[in-house]
Design a protein around this motif. Sequence first.
Motif, PDB file in Angstrom:
ATOM      1  N   GLY A   1       0.783  -1.224   0.000  1.00 41.35           N
ATOM      2  CA  GLY A   1       0.000   0.000   0.000  1.00 41.35           C
ATOM      3  C   GLY A   1       0.809   1.265   0.000  1.00 41.35           C
ATOM      4  O   GLY A   1       0.308   2.321   0.383  1.00 41.35           O
ATOM      5  N   VAL A   2       2.081   1.201  -0.422  1.00 40.04           N
ATOM      6  CA  VAL A   2       2.917   2.391  -0.511  1.00 40.04           C
ATOM      7  C   VAL A   2       2.730   3.025  -1.888  1.00 40.04           C
ATOM      8  O   VAL A   2       2.922   2.376  -2.914  1.00 40.04           O
ATOM      9  CB  VAL A   2       4.405   2.042  -0.289  1.00 40.04           C
ATOM     10  N   VAL A   3       2.371   4.293  -1.901  1.00 40.99           N
ATOM     11  CA  VAL A   3       2.118   5.017  -3.142  1.00 40.99           C
ATOM     12  C   VAL A   3       3.213   6.061  -3.342  1.00 40.99           C
ATOM     13  O   VAL A   3       3.496   6.850  -2.444  1.00 40.99           O
ATOM     14  CB  VAL A   3       0.734   5.703  -3.119  1.00 40.99           C
ATOM     15  N   ASN A   4       3.810   6.065  -4.509  1.00 39.93           N
ATOM     16  CA  ASN A   4       4.909   6.970  -4.817  1.00 39.93           C
ATOM     17  C   ASN A   4       4.426   8.113  -5.698  1.00 39.93           C
ATOM     18  O   ASN A   4       4.096   7.918  -6.866  1.00 39.93           O
ATOM     19  CB  ASN A   4       6.027   6.186  -5.518  1.00 39.93           C
ATOM     20  N   LEU A   5       4.383   9.330  -5.126  1.00 37.87           N
ATOM     21  CA  LEU A   5       3.998  10.516  -5.886  1.00 37.87           C
ATOM     22  C   LEU A   5       5.198  11.435  -6.136  1.00 37.87           C
ATOM     23  O   LEU A   5       5.015  12.574  -6.542  1.00 37.87           O
ATOM     24  CB  LEU A   5       2.914  11.297  -5.129  1.00 37.87           C
ATOM     25  N   THR A   6       6.406  10.948  -5.902  1.00 37.60           N
ATOM     26  CA  THR A   6       7.586  11.798  -6.046  1.00 37.60           C
ATOM     27  C   THR A   6       7.997  12.014  -7.497  1.00 37.60           C
ATOM     28  O   THR A   6       8.721  12.957  -7.802  1.00 37.60           O
ATOM     29  CB  THR A   6       8.780  11.193  -5.296  1.00 37.60           C
TER      30      THR A   6
END
Length: 315
Positions: free
Chosen positions: A192-197
């Motif tokens: 459930g880790v979301v990367n918006l970087t």
Amino acid sequence: YPDIRRRSIEQFALYLKDWYESARRSPTMDGYTYWLMTDLPGGVEGDMNSCGIFDVLCRPDKFPDPAPVLRFNRETVLLVDVELGQRVLSPGTAREAGLIVPHYGSEAIRDGVVEWEVAGEGVPAARGEIRLPQVEVGSVERVGSVTLGPWQPDCGRKVRLSVRLRSAACEQSNEWDFWVFPARKRDFEGSGVVNLTGLGEVTRRYETREAGLAGAKVVLATGLTPEVAEYVAGGGRAVLLTERGGLARPLHFTYWPAWIRRIGNVVDDHPAVRAFPSDGFCGFQLMRLFGGEADRKFDTQSVSKSITSLTLGLA
């Protein structure tokens, strides 16, 4: 308060140990002095100074047991040639720790033996001994080395190298902590880790997904956008990796700034830092989070943006 104070003194002791040992490794240094044996309630600039060995009333409450200080501040000490930035080890990679003996006792060390042990939770223990060559008075001798690893830990682990010198001339001991981490965080995929970087390296390394906050447990972002702010306000967790100038009140500091040596700090048992084994304060395993190019080098080859601050936004 007592816990924060105690943790801060323990971290300050690491600072003292690092700088004293750096001085003792030099074969050309004739000596050193220690500035301020006692804490001062206020100097000429009005600043509190807590860098003394004793408190403001000259009591030895800061270091009630002198034994740890005598490990690195005595006529004869044991040192390793591994710099601070090299004490976080890669999985599956061995590192040689060279042992150094600066000796300023009354007579030469003859027939000396250094017993060493490497131990830590979750890693195989190892021990052995090194028979020393003759170490003359006033010399700084490299007497052997100890191989650390290779290890394949299941999670972040602290490993301690302990050494003890036995000889007719003197006896001495010392110890140093190292850390080793797995190549990839366990069970990260589907966590459930979301990367918006926008940093593809983060996605490839940690197998994150790059869109949609529905069902996310942790969000990685470079700024507090309205979407991320709403997510955090609703009980979500976000880690903000901000570029230089991205914070309204940025704080840029080296690993050993004056205030981190004088003001209480504590690393709590929090999910955000649970994978970094700590003794409850900001230790050497977290060193690479601090400083810039002029201080501790940060590996920017794998990151396409210059990230200089780490902000934890945790609900």
